[in-house]
Design a protein around this motif. Structure first.
Motif, PDB file in Angstrom:
ATOM      1  N   GLN A 167       0.982  -1.367   0.002  1.00  0.00           N
ATOM      2  CA  GLN A 167       0.066  -0.554   0.154  1.00  0.00           C
ATOM      3  C   GLN A 167       1.195   1.257  -0.528  1.00  0.00           C
ATOM      4  N   ARG A 206      -2.706   7.263   7.998  1.00  0.00           N
ATOM      5  CA  ARG A 206      -2.419   5.889   7.921  1.00  0.00           C
ATOM      6  C   ARG A 206      -1.894   5.388   9.901  1.00  0.00           C
ATOM      7  N   SER A 212       0.041   7.332  16.902  1.00  0.00           N
ATOM      8  CA  SER A 212      -1.139   8.488  15.460  1.00  0.00           C
ATOM      9  C   SER A 212      -1.897   9.233  17.218  1.00  0.00           C
ATOM     10  N   SER A 246      -7.153   2.434  10.366  1.00  0.00           N
ATOM     11  CA  SER A 246      -6.277   1.423  10.366  1.00  0.00           C
ATOM     12  C   SER A 246      -7.504   0.188  10.206  1.00  0.00           C
ATOM     13  N   ASP A 426     -10.709   0.482   8.384  1.00  0.00           N
ATOM     14  CA  ASP A 426     -10.433  -0.535   6.909  1.00  0.00           C
ATOM     15  C   ASP A 426     -11.028  -0.026   5.889  1.00  0.00           C
ATOM     16  N   MET A 450      -1.237  12.690   3.666  1.00  0.00           N
ATOM     17  CA  MET A 450      -1.272  11.564   4.056  1.00  0.00           C
ATOM     18  C   MET A 450      -1.055  11.215   4.833  1.00  0.00           C
ATOM     19  N   ASP A 452       1.911   8.460   6.985  1.00  0.00           N
ATOM     20  CA  ASP A 452       2.323   7.463   7.380  1.00  0.00           C
ATOM     21  C   ASP A 452       2.697   6.926   9.278  1.00  0.00           C
TER      22      ASP A 452
END
Length: 550
Positions: A167, A206, A212, A246, A426, A450, A452
């Motif tokens: 991904q 993500r 996070s 997640s 998801d 985005m 990570d």
């Protein structure tokens, strides 16, 4: 004091685990009246702290351990003050300190090692590119220069560079083409600078684990917002919306709020002794038998604590929960993310009886030292190892939880609409012009940024660091089935012929499976470091030819 000039040791990489190993070595060497020459190789500006605890990192990054639980053992001869006494200004025992402040303390301990009896340390601020065995000694290529010979080499790689998963690789390849911004959670100080340009943007994250929480803190408090009894007061510099997600959409549960509440989850000495006995048998048994032994040891304390906390459950609630957890770790927590946070806060601050999972996770947390003591020295069958490691990793959503106030803050941000968790589980993700389109349960949103925040798995085959790749190619480093590197009880690497490498050892996360619960700070200063130090010291005191024949 005897100096073993021809029996040098090299330590590649450092951080808290390397500091712990060196402290153990210094203590043993001093007791034996010898002085061991050690060369350190780590290019990080603060090698004792490493990237995870970099003193230059943002104070918004916090530990997931309260001050009351931090006990980093050190040799008495070094005369080091504990963290609680060293910190100025001090931190309340129920507070979770910023990681950079701990990093400064770790660097202080490395500085003390430079003056400690038992070791003569030489620090090389360069990256090691290759480790080679020549005759009966090791040589290292570092900064383009070969150094050696070394009787012992200890590898402490931390989390080396890793190939992106499918991904992430697709996102990296197409982010520029579609105009989206792809960022990393760490270093947080870099993220903080980048976030200055994200005011009013939609930001996806993500990952919904501990990292996070750091990311959300950077994007809110780092932008000048603040929390009060009335909730969150935005500065106006924040993103328009933050969307963490997640695979399971579940945030971790917070740790008990105070020492008094935490004490309610203490197993008794008899319960811990029963677990120790069960684990000793489990690590040498089949997967099914290991599961049953550990389950039988967990049921009594979990049931007792639940009863003391006023939880009303059926007779089979605990065994049924544990059975499901073994079969499918984490599958039993599938509520909405915000409900999970609210329930977790209520259990952590004592305002509602804890769930079976919460109690099981806290008991497991308090057994982490016992778990490592029983598992790490054993030669556990691969399938049994995989089962126990998966169980431990699954329970981390309880045992490695964040501070309660971090969860409270996240709830406040969700209620304000600054954080959106409707797409947390998801979501389908497609690359579109300008970013990423997230879709789940009939809802969708497009993120221009985005971030990570997922920690890569410790699979040596996915590591891009040339040092690790070469060790695998040369046969010194082998994998434990679907887990990480194979190591012996003292950390020595195990080759394809099942023989221990002569004086080549690895400690840390890249050996997950051979060892367990390695992400704990306390493990860096625990028994694994001492076993390595004892083994290394005993080997360098013997002729090299004899070591090669072992």
């Amino acid at each position: 004091m005897d100096k073993l000039k021809d029996r040098r040791i090299a330590v590649v990489g450092l951080g808290p685990r390397g500091v712990g190993a060196l402290e153990a070595l210094a203590g043993l060497a001093d007791k034996n009246g010898i002085c061991v020459p050690v060369d350190l190789f780590d290019p990080h500006p603060a090698p004792g702290a490493g990237p995870n605890f970099d003193p230059a990192e943002s104070d918004l990054c916090r530990l997931n351990i309260p001050m009351r639980d931090i006990e980093l053992r050190a040799p008495e001869a070094m005369g080091l003050a504990p963290l609680s006494e060293w910190l100025v200004p001090p931190i309340d025992r129920d507070s979770f300190p910023p990681r950079p402040r701990l990093g400064a303390y770790l660097q202080h301990r490395l500085d003390a090692l430079m003056r400690a009896p038992g070791l003569t340390l030489t620090n090389y601020a360069v990256q090691v590119e290759r480790v080679s065995r020549r005759g009966q000694a090791w040589h290292l290529k570092a900064g383009g220069v070969w150094r050696g010979p070394y009787r012992e080499v200890l590898l402490v790689p931390g989390q080396p560079a890793t190939k992106p998963d499918g991904q992430l690789a697709a996102w990296q390849a197409q982010a520029a083409r579609f105009g989206g911004i792809l960022a990393q959670a760490y270093p947080a100080r870099t993220l903080l600078q980048q976030a200055e340009a994200w005011t009013g943007k939609m930001v996806a994250v993500r990952g919904l684990a501990l990292s996070s929480f750091d990311v959300v803190r950077v994007l809110t408090r780092g932008m000048g917002g603040r929390f009060s009894s009335a909730g969150y007061q935005p500065s106006g510099r924040e993103p328009r919306c933050i969307m963490p997600f997640s695979l399971d959409g579940q945030p971790p549960y917070p740790k008990p709020d105070t020492a008094e509440i935490d004490a309610d989850f203490d197993p008794t000495s008899d319960e811990t002794a029963a677990f120790r006995k069960a684990l000793a048998a489990a690590v040498n048994d089949s997967p099914d038998a290991a599961r049953d032994r550990i389950t039988d040891a967990m049921i009594p304390p979990v049931q007792r604590i639940l009863a003391c906390c006023g939880a009303k459950l059926t007779r089979n609630a605990v065994p049924d929960w544990l059975a499901t957890e073994w079969a499918d770790p984490g599958a039993q927590d599938r509520g909405a993310a915000v409900d999970c946070l609210i329930d977790g806060v209520a259990m952590a601050d004592g305002n509602r009886p804890p769930s079976v999972g919460y109690v099981a996770g806290q008991v497991w947390r308090k057994w982490q030292d016992t778990l490592r003591q029983g598992y790490n020295p054993a030669d556990t069958p691969p399938r049994t190892a995989a089962l126990i490691v998966a169980f431990d990793e699954g329970l981390k959503r309880y045992s490695y939880g964040p501070p309660v106030d971090a969860c409270r803050e996240l709830v406040a941000l969700i209620e304000l609409g600054l954080v959106l968790t409707d797409l947390a589980r998801d979501p389908d993700i497609s690359l579109v012009d300008g970013g990423w389109r997230l879709s789940a349960d009939g809802r969708n949103a497009t993120a221009e940024v985005m971030i990570d925040a997922v920690l890569p798995s410790p699979d040596p085959q996915q590591v891009t660091d040339q040092l690790i790749s070469d060790l695998m190619q040369d046969g010194w480093l082998t994998k434990l089935d679907d887990l990480a590197a194979r190591t012996g009880p003292d950390g020595r690497l195990i080759g394809p012929d099942d023989r221990l490498a002569p004086g080549l050892s690895l400690l840390g996360r890249l050996a997950l499976g051979s060892v367990i619960a390695v992400d704990s700070l306390h493990d860096c200063f625990g028994a694994a470091s001492h076993r390595w130090a004892e083994g290394a010291l005993s080997r360098i005191a013997r002729p090299a030819a004899q070591i090669a024949q072992d």
